[in-house]
Design an enzyme around this catalytic site. Structure first.
Site, PDB file in Angstrom:
ATOM      1  N   SER A 107       0.637  -1.179   0.211  1.00 47.51           N
ATOM      2  CA  SER A 107      -0.437   0.129  -0.051  1.00 47.51           C
ATOM      3  C   SER A 107       0.577   1.362   0.176  1.00 47.51           C
ATOM      4  O   SER A 107       0.166   2.177  -0.128  1.00 47.51           O
ATOM      5  CB  SER A 107      -0.878   0.251   1.247  1.00 47.51           C
ATOM      6  N   ASP A 330      -3.070   5.815  11.896  1.00 51.91           N
ATOM      7  CA  ASP A 330      -2.313   5.814  10.828  1.00 51.91           C
ATOM      8  C   ASP A 330      -1.017   6.346  10.891  1.00 51.91           C
ATOM      9  O   ASP A 330      -1.276   7.450  10.086  1.00 51.91           O
ATOM     10  CB  ASP A 330      -3.592   5.556   9.173  1.00 51.91           C
ATOM     11  N   HIS A 333       1.095   5.063   5.928  1.00 51.60           N
ATOM     12  CA  HIS A 333       1.009   5.706   4.832  1.00 51.60           C
ATOM     13  C   HIS A 333       1.161   6.710   4.812  1.00 51.60           C
ATOM     14  O   HIS A 333       1.107   7.778   6.375  1.00 51.60           O
ATOM     15  CB  HIS A 333      -1.117   5.106   4.571  1.00 51.60           C
TER      16      HIS A 333
END
Ligand SMILES: *[C@@H]1O[C@H](CO)[C@@H](O)[C@H](O)[C@H]1NC(C)=O
Ligand SMILES: *[C@@H]1O[C@H](CO)[C@@H](O)[C@H](O)[C@H]1NC(C)=O
Ligand SMILES: *[C@@H]1O[C@H](CO)[C@@H](O)[C@H](O)[C@H]1NC(C)=O
Length: 354
Positions: A107, A330, A333
């Site tokens: 990702s 998160d 990312h």
């Protein structure tokens, strides 16, 4: 003065001009390392608005998910010895007319692919595009230019197979590489999934040759897989058709001790980069493996060396403003617009200068 003398003079002028141009290129390539520099406050730098990039994934769309601060959008990467070329989205499409670009990885690779498609779309809003997804492959196309920008989801690069013994992570098998052949620009990444344990771990056993292992030092397994990938590159890449990049290791910010602030549990509430000259956590252990493996490859491979500059960006993650707006944390990312736009500016610089 005869015609020959005039011609001679013009010739001398021409030669010294070419010399000068050539000298400048040598300076750029040999003296200036784009990856050594610092983040400078630059409120005038332009970035796209996420609302102008309709296909942006919700997990990266921090502005839309309610992130209140925007200082993190006002820092520009400044190499010490020179300036990075500005990302020119129109030039990019013209230059890559008829070509294909593929990001292969997890990702973080998706993060960079999305950044590139947003940069290109917002720079060429009038250019028609199409976006198709089949299985793990996403293809973004600008039909008028016949430019394809793809993302192939592949967390390990090497193969995972279902067998009667369970899900096998095959460290020395890379059949998934068939679809990479003939692509003009390949940008690989892998790292984060190698650390998973328990229910997040998508394999049961490791296999190498005819040996299987229930557990293995993860950094050792990572190096074995990267060596398999390195052999694939040396065996299959035709450098006159394909340029190969490795994204480098994208760092997490899950522990404030990494940036000298043990009171910070993670990246939540971080609104500015780490501004010191040296990141306290030091070199990333996976990055050291990547560099070692890349040195063993004889075909040209370019390290997009984003690790250090991204380590400094503890403020660049979605924290609670990712994951589709849920309250998960998160710190892996990156918000878009944001840090991966700089990765693509560096990719662009590498593509136009080599
Ligand atoms: C492997 O098995 C899992 C279930 O254990 C399944 O979800 C997955 O689709 C299978 N993959 C392949 C490639 O057959
Ligand atoms: C495993 O592979 C090695 C070398 O590739 C070979 O020498 C050995 O006989 C194999 N063992 C079995 C049980 O197949
Ligand atoms: C954070 O890093 C420090 C120093 O490496 C370590 O002692 C500590 O256990 C880590 N904290 C967590 C929650 O992992």
């Amino acid at each position: 003065m005869g015609a020959l003398a005039i011609f001679g003079k013009i010739f001398v002028v021409l030669v010294s001009f070419l010399h000068h141009v050539n000298g400048r290129f040598q300076y750029l390539n040999e003296q200036c390392d784009f990856y050594k520099g610092n983040w400078v406050f630059d409120p005038l730098q332009s970035h796209y608005d996420s609302s102008n990039c309709p296909f942006i994934e919700k997990q990266f769309d921090c502005q839309k998910n309610g992130r209140p601060d925007n200082l993190y959008l006002q820092f520009r990467w400044q190499p010490f010895g020179c300036n990075l070329p500005r990302f020119d989205g129109e030039d990019f499409l013209r230059r890559f007319k008829g070509r294909s670009i593929m990001f292969v990885g997890d990702s973080l690779s998706l993060n960079q692919w999305q950044s590139l498609t947003c940069l290109l779309h917002t720079a060429n809003p009038q250019a028609k595009y199409s976006l198709a997804r089949t299985g793990g492959l996403s293809t973004f196309t600008f039909p008028a230019y016949n430019v394809k920008i793809m993302f192939s989801r592949n967390a390990f690069l090497v193969d995972i197979a279902n067998t009667s013994a369970g899900r096998v992570l095959r460290l020395d098998s890379i059949e998934g590489g068939e679809i990479w052949k003939g692509v003009n620009v390949l940008i690989f990444d892998t790292w984060h999934w190698w650390l998973y344990t328990g229910r997040k771990k998508p394999w049961d056993i490791f296999q190498e040759g005819n040996m299987t292992y229930d557990e293995m030092d993860r950094l050792v397994a990572y190096e074995k897989a990267l060596n398999t990938w390195a052999k694939w590159v040396d065996t299959n890449v035709n450098p006159s058709i394909s340029k190969v990049f490795f994204q480098g290791v994208s760092p997490d910010h899950n522990n404030g001790s990494d940036w000298g602030d043990p009171s910070a549990k993670n990246c939540e509430g971080q609104v500015r980069p780490f501004m010191g000259p040296i990141y306290p956590a030091g070199a990333h252990k996976a990055q050291i493996v990547v560099e070692k493996v890349l040195r063993s490859i004889s075909k040209p491979v370019f390290l997009l060396d984003i690790t250090t500059l991204s380590q400094l960006r503890k403020d660049g993650h979605p924290s609670v403003y990712g994951h589709g707006g849920h309250n998960d944390m998160d710190c892996t990312h990156w918000c878009l617009p944001g840090v991966p736009d700089t990765w693509n500016q560096l990719l662009y610089a590498a593509l136009i200068e080599t």
